[in-house]
Design a protein around this motif. Structure first.
Motif, PDB file in Angstrom:
ATOM      1  N   GLU A 252       0.828  -1.210   0.000  1.00  0.00           N
ATOM      2  CA  GLU A 252       0.000   0.000   0.000  1.00  0.00           C
ATOM      3  C   GLU A 252       0.864   1.263   0.000  1.00  0.00           C
ATOM      4  N   ILE A 253       2.015   1.206   0.629  1.00  0.00           N
ATOM      5  CA  ILE A 253       2.955   2.336   0.574  1.00  0.00           C
ATOM      6  C   ILE A 253       3.465   2.519  -0.845  1.00  0.00           C
ATOM      7  N   ARG A 254       3.841   1.415  -1.492  1.00  0.00           N
ATOM      8  CA  ARG A 254       4.330   1.513  -2.876  1.00  0.00           C
ATOM      9  C   ARG A 254       3.247   2.064  -3.792  1.00  0.00           C
ATOM     10  N   GLN A 255       2.002   1.669  -3.559  1.00  0.00           N
ATOM     11  CA  GLN A 255       0.906   2.187  -4.381  1.00  0.00           C
ATOM     12  C   GLN A 255       0.704   3.678  -4.133  1.00  0.00           C
ATOM     13  N   ALA A 256       0.844   4.120  -2.878  1.00  0.00           N
ATOM     14  CA  ALA A 256       0.716   5.541  -2.580  1.00  0.00           C
ATOM     15  C   ALA A 256       1.764   6.354  -3.316  1.00  0.00           C
ATOM     16  N   ILE A 257       2.985   5.845  -3.358  1.00  0.00           N
ATOM     17  CA  ILE A 257       4.060   6.546  -4.076  1.00  0.00           C
ATOM     18  C   ILE A 257       3.745   6.618  -5.567  1.00  0.00           C
ATOM     19  N   ARG A 258       3.274   5.492  -6.136  1.00  0.00           N
ATOM     20  CA  ARG A 258       2.930   5.480  -7.563  1.00  0.00           C
ATOM     21  C   ARG A 258       1.797   6.453  -7.852  1.00  0.00           C
ATOM     22  N   ASP A 259       0.779   6.466  -6.981  1.00  0.00           N
ATOM     23  CA  ASP A 259      -0.360   7.346  -7.205  1.00  0.00           C
ATOM     24  C   ASP A 259       0.055   8.814  -7.126  1.00  0.00           C
ATOM     25  N   TYR A 260       0.900   9.134  -6.172  1.00  0.00           N
ATOM     26  CA  TYR A 260       1.368  10.517  -6.045  1.00  0.00           C
ATOM     27  C   TYR A 260       2.190  10.919  -7.267  1.00  0.00           C
ATOM     28  N   GLN A 261       3.089  10.038  -7.690  1.00  0.00           N
ATOM     29  CA  GLN A 261       3.919  10.349  -8.857  1.00  0.00           C
ATOM     30  C   GLN A 261       3.085  10.475 -10.130  1.00  0.00           C
ATOM     31  N   ALA A 262       1.946   9.800 -10.152  1.00  0.00           N
ATOM     32  CA  ALA A 262       1.052   9.887 -11.320  1.00  0.00           C
ATOM     33  C   ALA A 262       0.152  11.122 -11.274  1.00  0.00           C
ATOM     34  N   GLY A 263       0.290  11.913 -10.218  1.00  0.00           N
ATOM     35  CA  GLY A 263      -0.486  13.141 -10.112  1.00  0.00           C
ATOM     36  C   GLY A 263      -1.894  12.980  -9.584  1.00  0.00           C
ATOM     37  N   LEU A 264      -2.180  11.799  -8.990  1.00  0.00           N
ATOM     38  CA  LEU A 264      -3.549  11.537  -8.555  1.00  0.00           C
ATOM     39  C   LEU A 264      -3.930  12.278  -7.273  1.00  0.00           C
ATOM     40  N   PHE A 265      -2.953  12.857  -6.585  1.00  0.00           N
ATOM     41  CA  PHE A 265      -3.251  13.603  -5.371  1.00  0.00           C
ATOM     42  C   PHE A 265      -3.607  15.051  -5.664  1.00  0.00           C
ATOM     43  N   GLY A 266      -3.404  15.481  -6.912  1.00  0.00           N
ATOM     44  CA  GLY A 266      -3.691  16.859  -7.277  1.00  0.00           C
ATOM     45  C   GLY A 266      -2.560  17.795  -6.902  1.00  0.00           C
ATOM     46  N   ASP A 267      -2.794  19.089  -7.085  1.00  0.00           N
ATOM     47  CA  ASP A 267      -1.794  20.118  -6.825  1.00  0.00           C
ATOM     48  C   ASP A 267      -2.372  21.201  -5.922  1.00  0.00           C
ATOM     49  N   VAL A 268      -1.488  21.854  -5.185  1.00  0.00           N
ATOM     50  CA  VAL A 268      -1.892  22.989  -4.366  1.00  0.00           C
ATOM     51  C   VAL A 268      -2.012  24.211  -5.272  1.00  0.00           C
ATOM     52  N   PRO A 269      -3.152  24.894  -5.280  1.00  0.00           N
ATOM     53  CA  PRO A 269      -3.282  26.072  -6.142  1.00  0.00           C
ATOM     54  C   PRO A 269      -2.335  27.179  -5.730  1.00  0.00           C
ATOM     55  N   GLU A 270      -1.832  27.896  -6.687  1.00  0.00           N
ATOM     56  CA  GLU A 270      -0.935  29.023  -6.406  1.00  0.00           C
ATOM     57  C   GLU A 270      -1.710  30.173  -5.771  1.00  0.00           C
TER      58      GLU A 270
END
Length: 286
Positions: A268-286
């Protein structure tokens, strides 16, 4: 009623982050966590000069747990990829449920960077059970004015109730799992009786001042570990003290932590890293 027995003292270790004075009692040697409490950073107290760079916590991801940030002095600006944004000043808190994953930034407001001033912040990480690891992210910012205040011992004890219930009062934050958190300010000569339900894990950190537990003086910057042999804690202070206090039922599940992710397995940790690297967590607006 029976007071719980103090078993262990865990002094906070100094671990500064740049020019930000930081002490960390959890995790520490021999204490990886106090299920469901995972991590505590105590930033400050210190005084920032005018025209400072502010806090260093730019955009970064989280998944699988909650962050609870207590602003004791100064101010903190929050922005995240879920569209939540606020500036909370001294006496308030920021409660973020990372859940399935988001990116957030915790920075000093422009006025603080311009003018400087006192800064003291506590950040506590609270685990989520497996069934809620992928709950939708959420955020609650509470100002000092909106924080329920309970006075005891003829005003010598002031409790700001973040979550849960105490003395029939409901805390400021609605939480996905039952958890009681509060800051407790004890004036010189004050005495408090704090709840410690059977089976619950107690979280008790001395922020400042000399605390008395079972009649013994205890230095600040310590996390106290108690036996599950009573239903309350008796604390006092001759000279005044502040503590962060809480209790919650342990989840008794596997805990696998890696940087900003806390899950139940290495996969599940490895999946979290993959999901974050794939941009699935979104971005903080400027």
């Amino acid at each position: 009623m029976t007071a719980r027995t103090l078993q262990h003292r865990h002094p906070a270790r100094r671990d500064d982050i740049g020019d930000l004075q930081t002490r960390r009692p959890l995790p520490g040697p021999g204490l990886p966590h106090l299920d469901p409490f995972l991590f505590l950073n105590h930033h400050g107290p210190q005084v920032y000069p005018p025209h400072n760079a502010g806090l260093p916590f730019g955009p970064h991801p989280h998944r699988g747990f909650e962050t609870v940030t207590f602003i004791l002095a100064g101010a903190l600006a929050h922005r995240d990829s879920g569209g939540h944004e606020s500036v909370i000043e001294a006496g308030g808190i920021q409660w973020m449920t990372a859940g399935s994953g988001l990116v957030h930034a915790e920075l000093s407001p422009a006025a603080f960077k311009r003018d400087g001033g006192d800064l003291e912040i506590l950040q506590l990480w609270v685990n989520l059970p497996a069934r809620l690891k992928f709950t939708p992210p959420a955020y609650q910012g509470v100002t000092a004015e909106a924080m329920p205040l309970i006075e005891e011992d003829e005003g010598r004890v002031r409790i700001r109730l973040t979550s849960g219930t105490h003395q029939g009062v409901q805390g400021a934050v609605q939480t996905p799992t039952p958890i009681t958190l509060m800051t407790v300010e004890i004036a010189p000569g004050g005495r408090a009786t704090l709840p410690a339900p059977a089976g619950a894990m107690v979280f008790c950190y001395s922020v400042r001042g000399t605390l008395q537990i079972a009649g013994h003086d205890e230095a600040p910057w310590q996390l106290f570990e108690f036996a599950d042999d009573g239903d309350h804690l008796e604390v006092a202070s001759r000279d005044g003290a502040v503590l962060l206090y809480g209790h919650a039922a342990p989840f008794a599940e596997p805990i696998v932590a890696h940087g900003p992710f806390v899950m139940n397995s290495a996969e599940e940790i490895r999946q979290a890293i993959r999901d974050y690297q794939a941009g699935l967590f979104g971005d903080v607006p400027e």
